[in-house]
Design an enzyme around this catalytic site. Sequence first.
Site, PDB file in Angstrom:
ATOM      1  CG  ASN A 113     -13.553   1.728  -3.927  1.00  0.00           C
ATOM      2  OD1 ASN A 113     -13.874   0.618  -3.532  1.00  0.00           O
ATOM      3  ND2 ASN A 113     -12.675   2.486  -3.290  1.00  0.00           N
ATOM      4  CB  VAL A 123      -6.274 -12.787  -5.761  1.00  0.00           C
ATOM      5  CG1 VAL A 123      -4.956 -12.634  -6.484  1.00  0.00           C
ATOM      6  CG2 VAL A 123      -7.388 -12.105  -6.545  1.00  0.00           C
ATOM      7  CB  SER A 149      -9.262   0.363   0.198  1.00  0.00           C
ATOM      8  OG  SER A 149      -8.656   0.504  -1.045  1.00  0.00           O
ATOM      9  CG  HIS A 162      -5.315   3.759   0.907  1.00  0.00           C
ATOM     10  ND1 HIS A 162      -4.965   2.444   0.686  1.00  0.00           N
ATOM     11  CD2 HIS A 162      -6.577   3.896   0.432  1.00  0.00           C
ATOM     12  CE1 HIS A 162      -5.975   1.813   0.107  1.00  0.00           C
ATOM     13  NE2 HIS A 162      -6.967   2.675  -0.055  1.00  0.00           N
ATOM     14  CG  ASP A 191      -2.271   0.593   0.951  1.00  0.00           C
ATOM     15  OD1 ASP A 191      -2.318   1.830   0.872  1.00  0.00           O
ATOM     16  OD2 ASP A 191      -3.266  -0.133   0.831  1.00  0.00           O
TER      17      ASP A 191
END
Length: 621
Positions: free
Chosen positions: A410, A424, A492, A322, A286
């Site tokens: 998003n 994943v 997230s 974030h 991140d």
Amino acid sequence: MPKTPQGGPGEPQDRGQPPNGPDNPGGTAPAEGRGHMVSERKKKYLVAPRQVAPGLGPLTSLGVAPLPMAAVEQALRAIPEIEVVDTIATRSAFGTAGLESIAAEGVVVARMTDRQALDLHARGGGRLLVERDQHLYLLDPLLRRPDLVSSLAPYGGPAVDVTITVLGKDGMPLPDAEVSLFGGMLPASGVTDAGGVASLRLFGDDPRAISGLYVKPRADHWTFYQRDPDIDLAQPNVVLLHGLSEWPTLQGFPNQNALGWGARAMRLDALPPHLRGRGVKVAVVDSGAATSHASLNRIRAGFDIINKRINPATWNDDTLGHGTHCTGVIASADPAWGIRGFVPDAEIHVCKLFPGGQISQLIEALEYCIEHQIDVVNLSLGGGAPSEALERQIVRAKQAGVACIAAAGNSGGPVQYPAASPNVLAVGAIGKIGEFPADSYHTETISLDADSQGFFTAKFSCFGPQIDVCAPGVAIVSAVPPNNFAAWDGTSMAAPHVSGLAALILAHRPEFQGLGRTRSAERVERLFQVIRLSARRVSLSDPARIGSGMPDALAALGLPLMPGQAAGAWQPGFGSMMGAGNGGSGIPVFAGGSPYFSTASINLQPMGFGFAMGPMPPPGW
């Protein structure tokens, strides 16, 4: 987020091609003193030898030997028009059982024009991977309301000035708050000064055209959103923000340790208190993680990939906040202050990739995870298109026992990559009515599919058949730099809930102990299966939006209810209802408040939910 210029911090920027050269044969140089002739600039590309021909299987089965990595790099360096920027080398063995079978691969990062890339691909004859090094984007909680934002075309008409004063708890001026006005006139944005005042200039002369006022505080307060606000042009317009600690379930926060609503919805509060994730390694790829935060100051390991040539140790400098927020959901550890994470005793590694991260750097981050034997990787990020080079690395990580858990995106559209990868676990976002103030922007995320418990799918959450599970991703309170808290929305925020649960499963579920610790793709797939089978259906939506449902911590760890605990209503998610069995794994199913253990298939009988909308807001909210 706006696109970051090519190259990223610490790297040379893309350079244009000369007008007269290999990419412009016969071109004429500009007259002396006339300036720079515009032409295509070089971009970063990923180049690697292929072991498998697309759609045809291994190259050796076709009688063609794969190209050696060293030969590819040497050939690229011999082409004057191509600039080799970096080489990401991988190794075939790391001295750990189960990893020796992972094939050695690597990627060369080189700058070239699109035409050079096409030529290189053609010359490779199918034995070379050549693809653009895409920029990645954090799936962050930005305001995304195209219906509120008018065109940004140049406007030469009348304008009016609007003053917004933002006050925080105790009526004190709140600096550094973002203030935005939307509507038929051009949108305007600003940031409050030390006195809590933001001055905005609106193009147009009719304040009745304003359709929305949005205020986002930097920390410690709830957001504010007012549709069709009554704006006075003659005097300051005051917005009073509520402090996070004013919310009923956060009373005394942060001086009194609390669990976020998402952790409680996933029943982290029902687990025995000693289950804290010890012995498991989790990586957060991140924007870094601020160890200045009292809840994260135990984190000791990390790697700043963006600035690796300058100072790779700056992974704990998070200018965006974030990564700190995501890390807090997973691992906040202070026992008496703030919000508790899922695995406060896990070993956390921070891979800093933003701002400016690209596919090549995510490949390097996953290589770090393989070498450091990371168990779970949280990827709250996405790109524009699938990447063959990145997919190869995700597969290598999975073979090494590294479980990648990714946010779906998003945009409210199709699931973004890498969450769209079959290798994943893709996580969508849900919210719950009653877990945030009615005047906050979180209300704008509510869809029309809320169930009897108030769970709804977030409007912004991407959807599609790739969604595996959903998790809380609306009004999630977590850590932000330097030592504060904020309530954010986004997939997230949902992905770290599942990453934290995955770490708990690996640390404490019996089947992953002893021989079950052996690192392999099978272990990762079994982990994903346990998470999906533990899920219960939430909202009235379908699997394209919630997958198997929201994972349940008690079910995932194979634990019965403890004496005195409320059972709650649990019903199997879509993954179970579509015929999936638990293979004798002992995942508990709760029916009518009585837990029992199934050693065959999960009971598919539908079970009803009780009606509970969560805590009621205090008067005046």
